[in-house]
Design a protein around this motif. Sequence first.
Motif, PDB file in Angstrom:
ATOM      1  N   LEU A 153     -19.270  55.394 -33.426  1.00  0.00           N
ATOM      2  CA  LEU A 153     -20.771  56.089 -33.698  1.00  0.00           C
ATOM      3  C   LEU A 153     -21.146  55.665 -34.998  1.00  0.00           C
ATOM      4  N   ARG A 154     -20.436  55.668 -36.097  1.00  0.00           N
ATOM      5  CA  ARG A 154     -20.931  55.425 -37.158  1.00  0.00           C
ATOM      6  C   ARG A 154     -21.496  53.946 -37.385  1.00  0.00           C
ATOM      7  N   MET A 155     -20.725  52.836 -36.426  1.00  0.00           N
ATOM      8  CA  MET A 155     -21.204  51.537 -36.527  1.00  0.00           C
ATOM      9  C   MET A 155     -22.488  51.309 -35.717  1.00  0.00           C
ATOM     10  N   LEU A 156     -22.469  52.222 -34.567  1.00  0.00           N
ATOM     11  CA  LEU A 156     -23.585  52.115 -33.775  1.00  0.00           C
ATOM     12  C   LEU A 156     -25.070  52.550 -34.614  1.00  0.00           C
ATOM     13  N   ALA A 157     -24.797  53.724 -35.293  1.00  0.00           N
ATOM     14  CA  ALA A 157     -25.691  54.078 -36.139  1.00  0.00           C
ATOM     15  C   ALA A 157     -26.229  53.173 -37.216  1.00  0.00           C
ATOM     16  N   LEU A 158     -25.265  52.475 -37.782  1.00  0.00           N
ATOM     17  CA  LEU A 158     -25.587  51.487 -39.083  1.00  0.00           C
ATOM     18  C   LEU A 158     -26.317  50.375 -38.167  1.00  0.00           C
ATOM     19  N   SER A 159     -25.742  49.925 -37.230  1.00  0.00           N
ATOM     20  CA  SER A 159     -26.636  48.993 -36.554  1.00  0.00           C
ATOM     21  C   SER A 159     -28.257  49.025 -36.253  1.00  0.00           C
ATOM     22  N   ARG A 160     -28.553  50.490 -35.727  1.00  0.00           N
ATOM     23  CA  ARG A 160     -29.612  50.795 -35.458  1.00  0.00           C
ATOM     24  C   ARG A 160     -30.383  50.828 -36.669  1.00  0.00           C
ATOM     25  N   ILE A 161     -29.882  51.371 -37.801  1.00  0.00           N
ATOM     26  CA  ILE A 161     -30.519  51.229 -39.109  1.00  0.00           C
ATOM     27  C   ILE A 161     -30.954  49.956 -39.694  1.00  0.00           C
ATOM     28  N   PHE A 162     -30.070  49.026 -39.614  1.00  0.00           N
ATOM     29  CA  PHE A 162     -30.087  47.824 -40.406  1.00  0.00           C
ATOM     30  C   PHE A 162     -30.903  47.020 -39.407  1.00  0.00           C
ATOM     31  N   LEU A 163     -30.802  46.882 -37.922  1.00  0.00           N
ATOM     32  CA  LEU A 163     -31.477  46.006 -37.228  1.00  0.00           C
ATOM     33  C   LEU A 163     -32.996  46.572 -36.932  1.00  0.00           C
ATOM     34  N   ASN A 168     -34.170  47.240 -29.013  1.00  0.00           N
ATOM     35  CA  ASN A 168     -33.417  48.255 -28.112  1.00  0.00           C
ATOM     36  C   ASN A 168     -31.877  48.229 -28.551  1.00  0.00           C
ATOM     37  N   ILE A 169     -30.985  49.137 -28.646  1.00  0.00           N
ATOM     38  CA  ILE A 169     -29.539  49.325 -29.066  1.00  0.00           C
ATOM     39  C   ILE A 169     -28.908  49.836 -27.921  1.00  0.00           C
ATOM     40  N   GLN A 170     -27.956  49.247 -27.210  1.00  0.00           N
ATOM     41  CA  GLN A 170     -27.316  49.522 -26.177  1.00  0.00           C
ATOM     42  C   GLN A 170     -25.906  50.502 -26.374  1.00  0.00           C
ATOM     43  N   ALA A 171     -25.720  51.403 -25.737  1.00  0.00           N
ATOM     44  CA  ALA A 171     -24.521  52.168 -25.728  1.00  0.00           C
ATOM     45  C   ALA A 171     -23.451  51.379 -24.964  1.00  0.00           C
ATOM     46  N   SER A 172     -22.047  51.619 -25.441  1.00  0.00           N
ATOM     47  CA  SER A 172     -21.069  50.673 -24.760  1.00  0.00           C
ATOM     48  C   SER A 172     -20.113  51.914 -24.115  1.00  0.00           C
ATOM     49  N   TRP A 173     -20.529  52.341 -22.868  1.00  0.00           N
ATOM     50  CA  TRP A 173     -19.896  53.165 -21.989  1.00  0.00           C
ATOM     51  C   TRP A 173     -18.902  52.573 -21.519  1.00  0.00           C
ATOM     52  N   VAL A 174     -18.677  51.274 -21.521  1.00  0.00           N
ATOM     53  CA  VAL A 174     -17.692  50.610 -20.792  1.00  0.00           C
ATOM     54  C   VAL A 174     -16.342  50.542 -21.638  1.00  0.00           C
ATOM     55  N   THR A 175     -16.428  50.922 -22.821  1.00  0.00           N
ATOM     56  CA  THR A 175     -15.412  51.028 -23.868  1.00  0.00           C
ATOM     57  C   THR A 175     -15.039  52.189 -24.296  1.00  0.00           C
ATOM     58  N   GLN A 176     -16.226  53.109 -24.285  1.00  0.00           N
ATOM     59  CA  GLN A 176     -16.127  54.410 -24.918  1.00  0.00           C
ATOM     60  C   GLN A 176     -15.855  55.430 -23.907  1.00  0.00           C
ATOM     61  N   GLY A 177     -16.165  55.269 -22.687  1.00  0.00           N
ATOM     62  CA  GLY A 177     -16.313  56.424 -21.755  1.00  0.00           C
ATOM     63  C   GLY A 177     -17.774  57.033 -21.597  1.00  0.00           C
ATOM     64  N   PRO A 178     -18.047  57.781 -20.480  1.00  0.00           N
ATOM     65  CA  PRO A 178     -19.262  58.651 -20.476  1.00  0.00           C
ATOM     66  C   PRO A 178     -19.674  59.693 -21.506  1.00  0.00           C
ATOM     67  N   ALA A 180     -28.842  54.751 -29.965  1.00  0.00           N
ATOM     68  CA  ALA A 180     -28.816  54.013 -28.642  1.00  0.00           C
ATOM     69  C   ALA A 180     -29.856  54.700 -27.830  1.00  0.00           C
ATOM     70  N   ASN A 181     -30.706  53.780 -27.155  1.00  0.00           N
ATOM     71  CA  ASN A 181     -31.860  53.952 -26.240  1.00  0.00           C
ATOM     72  C   ASN A 181     -31.579  53.445 -24.829  1.00  0.00           C
ATOM     73  N   ASP A 182     -30.471  52.701 -24.843  1.00  0.00           N
ATOM     74  CA  ASP A 182     -30.204  51.999 -23.564  1.00  0.00           C
ATOM     75  C   ASP A 182     -28.712  52.252 -23.298  1.00  0.00           C
ATOM     76  N   PHE A 183     -28.666  52.365 -21.961  1.00  0.00           N
ATOM     77  CA  PHE A 183     -27.393  52.914 -21.571  1.00  0.00           C
ATOM     78  C   PHE A 183     -26.550  51.683 -20.584  1.00  0.00           C
ATOM     79  N   GLY A 184     -27.351  50.412 -20.991  1.00  0.00           N
ATOM     80  CA  GLY A 184     -26.575  49.211 -20.266  1.00  0.00           C
ATOM     81  C   GLY A 184     -26.461  49.224 -18.820  1.00  0.00           C
ATOM     82  N   SER A 185     -25.522  48.528 -18.412  1.00  0.00           N
ATOM     83  CA  SER A 185     -25.389  48.193 -17.105  1.00  0.00           C
ATOM     84  C   SER A 185     -24.595  49.191 -16.140  1.00  0.00           C
ATOM     85  N   THR A 186     -24.682  49.388 -14.990  1.00  0.00           N
ATOM     86  CA  THR A 186     -23.845  49.770 -14.036  1.00  0.00           C
ATOM     87  C   THR A 186     -22.712  49.257 -13.825  1.00  0.00           C
TER      88      THR A 186
END
Length: 352
Positions: free
Chosen positions: A268-278, A283-293, A304-310
């Motif tokens: 979550l820290r890296m996700l937030a830092l990515s949103r802040i810097f970029l 659009n910033i995508q969440a990684s439920w595939v690796t992190q779970g729901p 994150a504003n996007d849940f990615g792919s099914t």
Amino acid sequence: MHAITAKLEAGVRIDGDDFLRLEREASLHQLGFLADSIRRRKHPEPVVTYVIDRNINYTDICISACKFCAFFKAPEEGSGQVLTRDQLAEKIRETQNLGGTQILLQGGLHPDKPLEFYEDMLRFMKSTGIHIHGFSPPEIFHFSQISGLPVTTVLKRLISAGLNSIPGGGAEILCDRVRNELAPRKCSADQWIAVMEEAHQLGLRTTATMMFGHIETMEERLEHLQRVRDLQDRTGGFTAFIPWPFQPDHTPLSQTRKIEKTSAVLYLRMLALSRIFLDNIRNIQASWVTQGPKIAQLSLFFGANDFGSTMIEENVVAAAGVHFRLSEQEIRRLVKDAGFSPQQRLMDYTPV
């Protein structure tokens, strides 16, 4: 910290020193608050998007032998495979029956297949009417080497055969120290950027990714983000950024080094830092595939504003022992439960 916060509140871009200071000194709560503020500024409506697609790995035969990959088969093993036309057709048909709009097409760096093989595959897939989001920069660079043709020519031929957009895979960390240790046979950081830049110039939209949490330093993560941000300044071709943590289980790297899985807090820290810097990527995508729901739900409050792919099918992360699965109905429920409105989208974020 106050000066950095004031910059962000005023919509002023931060630099690398600001990024590193935030990483060192900001709490999880502070990073989440800043990233969420930026997310709300870019997306005032409480909408979270997602795409229905399938990840088709057309071959697991690969000469790259990346130390972080549990999926590939070396050509000499004899156990690898290349999907047949019938297998491709069945996977596409299943995807379309589930409301899918695109195929994420990626595979290993096969030593023997000519460029014409990939053109024929694209033409066959395109005849079904599906959007083809395919071939990461290392694959395209590999096609260029195999064919002896410039990257530009390869891209033009792939586009002519039906390629619609390019995924951001194979970026890992865009720093050659890391790449030389983990994937020395794969394209360099400069070559990855060059493929993407050429694709943008030819009108293709692409995504960008970052696989973190292995041997890289925080300064090297910053180098990665800086390269992505600089290219976006030049072309505006990236539709989204997807940071996801390395999954060590069953990988060659985990057999030689003790690497702990990235915790939810560090993700979550890296996700937030990515949103802040970029600041120039919408659009910033969440990684439920690796992190779970559940952590994916939290991601919606960390930039994150996007849940990615099914991800109707996913093989590479699954090979590392991670087996999260979500249907469209489950994604919509998770988004609603987090207080947002779910919206199916296309690759370019056009609503469906």
